[in-house]
Design an enzyme around this catalytic site. Structure first.
Site, PDB file in Angstrom:
ATOM      1  N   ASP A  14      -0.381  12.940  18.307  1.00 22.87           N
ATOM      2  CA  ASP A  14      -1.422  13.722  18.941  1.00 22.87           C
ATOM      3  C   ASP A  14      -1.372  13.443  20.399  1.00 22.87           C
ATOM      4  OD1 ASP A  14      -2.285  14.364  16.388  1.00 22.87           O
ATOM      5  OD2 ASP A  14      -3.836  12.622  16.428  1.00 22.87           O
ATOM      6  N   ASN A 156     -10.117  23.618   6.001  1.00 18.30           N
ATOM      7  CA  ASN A 156     -10.542  22.469   6.847  1.00 18.30           C
ATOM      8  C   ASN A 156     -11.359  22.934   8.252  1.00 18.30           C
ATOM      9  OD1 ASN A 156      -9.747  21.125   4.601  1.00 18.30           O
ATOM     10  ND2 ASN A 156      -8.424  19.638   5.765  1.00 18.30           N
ATOM     11  N   GLU A 193      -5.886  23.553  14.073  1.00 13.48           N
ATOM     12  CA  GLU A 193      -6.404  22.523  15.060  1.00 13.48           C
ATOM     13  C   GLU A 193      -5.463  22.176  16.325  1.00 13.48           C
ATOM     14  OE1 GLU A 193      -6.016  18.869  11.922  1.00 13.48           O
ATOM     15  OE2 GLU A 193      -3.959  18.849  12.154  1.00 13.48           O
ATOM     16  N   HIS A 257       0.728  19.255  17.127  1.00 14.95           N
ATOM     17  CA  HIS A 257      -0.398  18.533  17.972  1.00 14.95           C
ATOM     18  C   HIS A 257       0.029  18.156  19.436  1.00 14.95           C
ATOM     19  CE1 HIS A 257      -4.782  17.012  17.785  1.00 14.95           C
ATOM     20  NE2 HIS A 257      -4.450  16.886  19.089  1.00 14.95           N
ATOM     21  N   ARG A 291       4.603   8.788  13.570  1.00 16.48           N
ATOM     22  CA  ARG A 291       4.632   9.894  14.364  1.00 16.48           C
ATOM     23  C   ARG A 291       4.747   9.644  15.836  1.00 16.48           C
ATOM     24  NH1 ARG A 291      -0.717  13.257  12.149  1.00 16.48           N
ATOM     25  NH2 ARG A 291      -1.567  11.128  12.405  1.00 16.48           N
TER      26      ARG A 291
END
Length: 339
Positions: A14, A156, A193, A257, A291
């Site tokens: 992120d 979600n 998201e 993200h 990540r």
């Protein structure tokens, strides 16, 4: 044209990069999900070696005590703000964790200084799972876009937008901009998201991420005309296809993200995103730390932004799921070790 080596920061999902006064400021989800750290350098390549300053730690108990996710650093007026999500509970068999969105503020000149205060929770009309708040001031109006669960809608999270009265308070009713509806948005989980604003010419773009956070994770795009009512869903067009996806040929899986920043000479828009360079994960992917933050160049054409494909790694990456020491500096610039 600058050629970028990847990854730019190891083990930070992120990723958020803000360029301010010629300096790149970086934050992202720490793999322990316990702290918020900021590092800075005058080049993107310098971020891995830069010292990370922890500016906030999770509470010992209560609603800000677990899963500190996706911090973003913003400069609004004469102050710094960090938007992030935090929870009190773990994942249940049926329930999402109790994430809500929170804001920190600092009036210090240097955002890495330990002078942050908690401004509290961003209150939304529906008290439900909410995360990934991002913000942008457009033509004098501050907007917030975030992901939230509506109990009446399967999945979600959906994306919502609202005007803000101040950096931690909504000033208009939230409006839903996007919900998981296409097949590529509903792999493993129905998720929209990680929104991020990108302004170019007379257009306002919002990228977002969809599906489960493994290989299916991909980036979508919303587009509006600048000057239109951005809180009107009718002002936005949604791309039916993802605009940034896994590249098996380049060994990059689940890109998403993202945030946006400018090149060192301010001539190019850059996309900062995370991806893994392998697919096999033992256990819950949420606790695999690899990540890594990466960079790509945004190209522009008559149809808008072209994000290309995730580029292959050219620098060393970890070979195991061990969380690296926070200093991490000696690892930068070493040769690539292929998995």
């Amino acid at each position: 044209m600058i050629v970028y080596d990847n990854p730019i920061v190891l083990q930070r999902a992120d990723p958020w990069v803000l360029k301010y006064n010629g300096e790149y400021y970086f934050t992202g989800s720490h793999p322990s999900y316990e702290t918020i750290g900021i590092r800075h350098a005058n080049t993107l390549a310098g971020l891995q070696k830069a010292e990370e300053h922890v500016v906030w730690r999770k509470h010992e108990s209560g609603p800000m005590s677990r899963y500190i996710w996706a911090p973003e650093l913003h400069r609004i007026g004469r102050a710094w703000y960090i938007y992030f999500a935090a929870a009190e509970t773990d994942f249940g068999s049926q329930d999402l964790p109790t994430h809500r969105m929170y804001v920190l503020e600092s009036e210090a000149d240097d955002p890495t200084a330990d002078q942050w205060r908690e401004r509290g929770r961003i209150v939304t009309p529906i008290d439900s799972f909410a995360l990934d708040a991002t913000t942008e001031v457009i033509d004098g109006v501050q907007y917030l876009v975030w992901a939230q669960k509506d109990p009446e809608i399967p999945g979600n999270s959906n994306l919502y937008i609202a005007k803000m009265g101040n950096p931690w308070t909504l000033a208009s009713d939230p409006v839903m901009l996007s919900r998981p509806e296409y097949d590529w948005e509903c792999v493993d989980f129905k998720v929209n998201e990680g929104p991020a604003f990108l302004l170019h010419g007379d257009k306002v773009y919002i990228t977002y991420s969809a599906s489960g956070t493994g290989v299916p994770y991909a980036v979508g795009l919303l587009t509006a005309n600048r000057g239109s009512d951005l809180t009107d869903p009718g002002s936005w067009a949604k791309s039916p296809k993802p605009v940034f996806v896994t590249s098996q040929a380049n060994g990059q899986y689940g890109p998403g993200h993202n945030s946006f920043t400018k090149s060192e000479d301010d001539t190019e828009d850059l996309m900062i995103y995370h991806a893994r360079n392998y697919t096999h994960i033992d256990g819950d992917p949420l606790f695999d730390p690899n990540r890594h933050a990466r960079v790509g160049v945004v190209r522009w054409n008559e149809n808008g932004p072209d994000f290309g494909v995730p580029q292959p790694d050219t620098l060393w990456t970890p070979q195991t799921a061990t969380i690296l020491p926070d200093d991490g500096g000696p690892l930068a610039g070493t040769t690539l070790a292929k998995r």
